[in-house]
Design an enzyme around this catalytic site. Sequence first.
Site: not given
Lengths: 326, 339
Positions: A29, A59-60, A83, A85, A129
């Site tokens: 991204e 869209s991980e 990140f 997280d 984060h």
Amino acid sequence: MAELTYRDAVIRGIAQEMARDEDVVFLGEDVAKAGGVFKATVGLYEQFGPLRVRDTPISEQAILGAAMGAAMTGLKPIAEIMFSDFFAVCFDYIANEFPKSRYMTNGQTKCPLVVRTGNGAGSRFGAQHSQSVENWCMMIPGLKVVAPSSPIDVIGLLAASVRDPDPVIFLEHKSLYATKGEVPDGEILDKLGTAKILRPGKDATIVALALMVPRALAAAEKLAKEEGIDCEVIDVRSLVPLDTQTILGSVAKTHRCFSVEENPRLCGWGAEIMSIIADEAFYDLDGPLVRITTPHCPLPAADILEDAILPTVDRIAERIKRTLNS
Amino acid sequence: MSKKPAQSPALNDDIGEATRLELYRSQVNIREAEQRAYDLFLQNLVKGTSHLSLGQEAVAAGFAVAMKKGDLSFCTYRGHAHTLARGVPVEKVLGELMQRDNGLMRGKGGSMHLTSEEHGVMGSYAIIGAHLPIACGAAWRAQYKKQDDVSVCFFGDGTTNIGAFHEALNFAAVWKLPVIFVCENNLYMEYTPIADVTAVPSPAGDRASAYGLEKIVIDGNDADVVYRAAIKAYDKARAGGGPSLIECLTYRHSGHSRADPAKYRPEGELEKWKERDPIKIYRERLKAFGIGDDVVAKIDADVKRVVDEATEACKASPNPPMDILTTDVYADGGFAWRN
Ligand SMILES: Cc1ncc(C[n+]2csc(CCOP(=O)(O)OP(=O)(O)O)c2C)c(N)n1
Ligand SMILES: [Mg+2]
């Protein structure tokens, strides 16, 4: 030889590998035209073009799934998860898909990919984060897990990760992006599964990772100066594969071991290392194995609170001094 | 069902005799092998779980027969049919279901993870939705390397409600990937009717417009219809036209998995769908095109013989040996994580 930031080392590492091998592609991204939210991928899009450096939707799962499908069929993708997280929203790929496909298919499926991600605290971003998630990954058979602490290691370990035939989770520490180090010219290639002794010492071994490495080094200097305690500092660098020989060798010499871990306390990587030492080097020890960690607590946002919750140079030095003197 | 008169010899249409016989053989092969798997389960010889596609054979056969060599299949746990349809030997599939050493993955994967890369079967995935993004990645490689294979991803109606479905559809559309998403709408997720939990009537078809795709909903029990839809989608993908989403209406004759007696189905539903059994439809189709009963009977007998032989070979196969227990965790062949 040039002085480079950790951030620029990421760029150089990716560029080195993309220039070497056309099968290396990069997606994530805001990584292409914008150069990444941490500016750790600036210029790659211009250098390698829109087919090899690609912006994705938020869209991980698609990012990691696409990286896997590409890896299975012949590419060597580098995927960025902004990140660490956010691993929680695409953990299926990290926990179930990348690492198990080779085993389940009796060796048919290959998955040579790298997931780069911004890990760790210090940016005052709060509990979602800032986490250190290396332990989420370390416990999964089939993954390799790497976390460099210096610019030269970023390049060398990133290159080794890209060339590795297994899925590698590559954890860049957000609070190290602006730090600097000397980096030689030319290609740099390191080896996964190798720890580095950064400071030799005879009284105690300190094992540390990523942001905790400079803190462990500073604590060692402080202890040497103020207490005459001479610590050996080991940068673990690679949790899987784990260089236990370097650590066990050091403990055989110092007879003491401390881990400095940014992760919350339970099930930290230091616990695994300590259990190995207890199993295999118990009779080398002159005292308890001690873990210095963040408490079992989410991370606060406020600078003053965040600074207080992570292991600090003073806390590390104090704990080592107290243990050795008791 | 074809309304053509029995004497119509229009076999040289767009599908043609050879392909029709292949479509028939493929469906019968799947039916026979899966029925056998069920029988072996009743004899306690198939262990673990298994998810049969009895009644859904036309989807697997139609898409597989329309593929070219090199095209890639991505399947779910309900993937025996798609695996067999790509030409993986019945013995390898039954062996894996029986968890024997002759199985496709020597018992290391089990029925839900059938994979045979040499046949283009790039895995069977048991986490709902996981393989849609993975298929995108394989298609991305084809696009990047200018290779002309297509990635085809099969999944159920229930899968249209998980995030990975939507991420993959958008991703594939934006990147214009040569990937085909095939939803086998068999009306149920595990036990819950899909209509009870989905905001639109066509779980896949009605989502297509959100990703700029054409709504395609077809009769999934007619192998000719499936085959034609597949050809069209493959041609589009190979021509750089991007992804397709195809919803195939079908029905599973058995329960969700081997443990499921499917009591949740309304009375008469199964019987109604059995009238539209894809194999029954296709036998009538062949007859309508003037193909002799003897030709059909020979295919049936050949398939049965192969499945019988496979069954015996599996029964005779030893269990997997202990020396594969910890192999192939890492690319070096082992599971070492430390020095
Ligand atoms: C993420 C996830 N959630 C739930 C399940 C459990 N599960 C297995 S199959 C299934 C039903 C899937 O329905 P559908 O997509 O229609 O496929 P079908 O089984 O009908 O072929 C469910 C809920 C799972 N495997 N993965
Ligand atoms: Mg279903």
